[in-house]
Design an enzyme around this catalytic site. Structure first.
Site, PDB file in Angstrom:
ATOM      1  NE  ARG A 195     -14.530  -3.613  -2.428  1.00 29.78           N
ATOM      2  CZ  ARG A 195     -14.411  -2.895  -1.310  1.00 29.78           C
ATOM      3  NH1 ARG A 195     -13.561  -3.306  -0.372  1.00 29.78           N
ATOM      4  NH2 ARG A 195     -15.094  -1.800  -1.132  1.00 29.78           N
TER       5      ARG A 195
ATOM      6  CG  HIS B 189      -9.715  -3.339   2.193  1.00 35.73           C
ATOM      7  ND1 HIS B 189      -9.949  -4.681   2.354  1.00 35.73           N
ATOM      8  CD2 HIS B 189      -8.783  -3.019   3.123  1.00 35.73           C
ATOM      9  CE1 HIS B 189      -9.204  -5.149   3.354  1.00 35.73           C
ATOM     10  NE2 HIS B 189      -8.497  -4.151   3.832  1.00 35.73           N
ATOM     11  NE  ARG B 190     -15.397   2.082  -0.004  1.00 36.45           N
ATOM     12  CZ  ARG B 190     -15.890   3.082   0.704  1.00 36.45           C
ATOM     13  NH1 ARG B 190     -15.330   4.279   0.637  1.00 36.45           N
ATOM     14  NH2 ARG B 190     -16.935   2.882   1.486  1.00 36.45           N
TER      15      ARG B 190
ATOM     16  CD  GLU C  11     -25.930  -5.188   0.204  1.00 39.54           C
ATOM     17  OE1 GLU C  11     -26.305  -5.394   1.382  1.00 39.54           O
ATOM     18  OE2 GLU C  11     -26.554  -5.553  -0.801  1.00 39.54           O
TER      19      GLU C  11
ATOM     20  CB  SER D 132      -1.534 -12.677   7.553  1.00 41.48           C
ATOM     21  OG  SER D 132      -2.952 -12.705   7.377  1.00 41.48           O
ATOM     22  N   GLY D 133      -2.147 -10.915   4.762  1.00 39.12           N
ATOM     23  CA  GLY D 133      -2.530 -11.082   3.362  1.00 39.12           C
ATOM     24  C   GLY D 133      -3.839 -11.826   3.190  1.00 39.12           C
TER      25      GLY D 133
ATOM     26  N   GLY E  23      -6.125 -15.617   9.512  1.00 42.34           N
ATOM     27  CA  GLY E  23      -4.712 -15.253   9.587  1.00 42.34           C
ATOM     28  C   GLY E  23      -4.539 -14.084  10.531  1.00 42.34           C
ATOM     29  N   GLY E  24      -3.296 -13.725  10.781  1.00 44.32           N
ATOM     30  CA  GLY E  24      -2.997 -12.607  11.658  1.00 44.32           C
ATOM     31  C   GLY E  24      -3.103 -11.269  10.948  1.00 44.32           C
TER      32      GLY E  24
END
Length: 400
Positions: free
Chosen positions: A275, A271-272, A282, A233-234, A229-230
Site C-alpha cells: 500500500r 498487504h501493508r 483502520e 486469485s489477485g 474471486g477465489g
C-alpha cells in the site's frame, strides 16, 4: 493547442525487439506503439525518436515548422539522427522557462527520477504537462495555481504521479489524463482501457491529434466497486490498483490482528508493504459508520471477514442460537450494511471471496457461512456500479 502523439510507447517501443513475451506477441497492427513523442501545434517537439518525420507524415503533419526540440529523459542506445531542418535537441534545467517564437511558453519541471518534465502554455493560456517515463513531479507546492488542461505521462508505471498531482489540485475534474510510455508490462487490449478508466485516464493510438483544453468525455470512474474471486486469485491487488491514483485512501482491514498467529501477521505485513505510504489504515468491522460519513475513498478488505465477525456477534455458529433469533439478527445487520452502501457518497472498493465453486463444507456451520456470504455478495453487488471477478490474476467484468 493541438497535440499530436507521434508515439505512445516506452523508449524501446511496443513490441520490444526480440522479446518473446505474450504482451509483445499481441502488440501487432494498431496495438503496436512507437516510442513516445509529442508534437505541439507543429512548433514544439517533445522527445526526438527514430522515425519521427514519418510518424508525423502519417498523422498528416510536418516537422518543418518545429522551432524547438526538447528531450525529457536520457536516451540509451545509438544516437538518433537529427532530421534535416530541425533545431538541435536538448534538455532544459529544472525551473528554467523558454518562450518560443510561436508564443508558447515552456517550463522545465523537476522529477523524482532521471528526466525532465515540461509544462507547456499556449498563447491562449491552455496548460499541458508532459512527464518522462518512470517519473513523477517532485517538490510540488501545497496547491497548484490552477489545474492543467491535460496531463500526459506514465500512468501505468507511476500511478502515484497522478495521485501527487491530484493532491495539490494540479489535476482537477476537467483535466484530461493521457497514458503514454506504455511497455509490455501494461495489460493488453480492453483490460488496459478498463484499468486506466479507474484512474480517470485513457490512451490513444499512435498518430492521434488531441485538442488540449477542448471538450472531452471523461472516463467514467465507478463510485462503488465489488471485487470478488477465489483464494490467492489477485483480487486484493486488483482492488488496490483501483485506487492507486487517489491522493488519500482509507484502507479498512476487517480482519484485525490475531495474537500469536505468525502466518496471519505475515499476510498483513505483505498487504501493508504494497500500500502507498499516504494511505491510512483502520482495523474495524464498523463499516456503516464509515460509509455514512464523508471522506476519502474506502478500500474494504474484506467482506468475508466482516461476515465472520457479524456471525460471531449473533452466535450464528450454534444451531440453537441461529434458529432462536441469530438468523434474523444477522439479516438485519447485513441489510443495514447494504443500505449504507446504497446511500454512501464516498468512493468505495470492496473485496470479497467467491463462494460455491469449491468443496461443500462438511459442517452445518460451514455451509451456513457459505450461504450467507453468497447472499451478502449478491446484495452488495446489486448496489455497485461495477463488479469484477478475478481468476488467476485476470479480471473479468461482470457489471459496469
Amino acid at each position: 493547442m493541438e497535440l499530436t502523439l507521434l508515439g505512445t510507447g516506452a523508449p524501446d517501443g511496443l513490441p520490444r525487439p526480440e522479446c518473446p513475451c505474450a504482451a509483445c506477441a499481441a502488440a501487432r497492427g494498431t496495438a503496436s506503439r512507437a516510442a513516445t513523442a509529442l508534437l505541439v501545434d507543429d512548433a514544439l517537439l517533445l522527445d526526438l525518436t527514430p522515425g519521427a518525420v514519418f510518424a508525423a507524415a502519417r498523422a498528416g503533419h510536418s516537422l518543418t515548422g518545429v522551432r524547438q526540440v526538447l528531450l525529457t529523459h536520457p536516451h540509451d542506445g545509438p544516437a538518433v539522427e537529427l532530421p534535416p531542418g530541425l533545431p538541435s535537441a536538448g534538455r532544459v534545467p529544472d525551473g528554467q522557462e523558454l518562450t518560443l517564437i510561436s508564443g508558447h511558453r515552456v517550463r522545465a519541471v523537476a522529477m523524482d527520477a532521471p528526466g525532465t518534465g515540461y509544462e507547456v502554455t499556449s498563447p491562449e493560456g491552455v496548460h499541458l504537462l508532459y512527464l518522462p517515463p518512470g517519473a513523477a513531479p517532485s517538490g510540488l507546492a501545497d496547491r497548484a495555481p490552477r489545474p492543467y488542461d491535460m496531463v500526459v505521462g506514465d500512468v501505468v508505471g507511476r500511478p502515484d504521479a497522478v495521485a501527487r498531482l491530484r493532491a495539490v489540485e494540479a489535476i482537477g475534474p476537467t483535466t484530461e489524463i493521457i497514458a503514454v510510455h506504455l511497455d509490455h508490462d501494461a495489460p493488453p487490449g480492453a483490460e488496459l482501457g478498463r484499468r486506466l478508466a479507474a484512474a480517470g485516464a485513457r490512451t490513444v493510438p499512435d498518430g492521434t491529434t488531441l485538442v488540449v483544453g477542448g471538450y472531452h468525455t471523461a472516463p467514467e470512474v465507478p463510485r462503488r466497486t465489488l471485487v470478488t474471486g477465489g483464494a490467492r486469485s489477485g483480487k486484493s491487488v486488483e482492488a488496490e490498483r483501483r485506487l492507486e491514483t487517489f491522493p488519500e485512501v482509507v484502507y479498512v482491514a476487517t480482519g484485525g490482528g490475531r495474537e500469536g498467529d505468525a502466518e496471519w501477521a505475515a499476510r498483513i505485513g505483505l498487504h501493508r508493504e504494497r500500500r502507498p505510504a499516504a494511505w491510512r489504515t483502520e482495523e474495524t468491522c464498523e463499516l456503516v459508520e464509515l460509509l455514512e460519513s464523508d471522506g476519502p475513498p474506502l478500500l474494504i478488505d474484506c467482506l468475508s471477514l466482516w461476515l465472520t465477525d457479524a456471525m460471531d456477534r449473533v452466535h450464528a455458529w450454534d444451531d440453537a442460537a441461529w434458529a432462536g433469533g441469530g438468523e434474523s439478527a444477522l439479516r438485519g445487520r447485513t441489510a443495514e450494511l447494504v443500505a449504507a452502501v446504497r446511500g454512501t457518497r464516498r468512493t468505495i472498493v470492496a473485496v470479497t471471496n467467491e463462494t460455491g465453486s469449491g468443496v461443500v463444507p462438511a459442517t452445518a456451520a460451514g455451509r451456513r457461512f457459505r450461504d450467507e456470504l453468497g447472499r451478502l455478495n449478491a446484495a452488495f453487488a446489486d448496489e455497485c456500479e461495477q463488479v469484477l471477478l478475478v481468476v488467476a490474476g485476470q479480471v473479468l467484468t461482470l457489471r459496469g
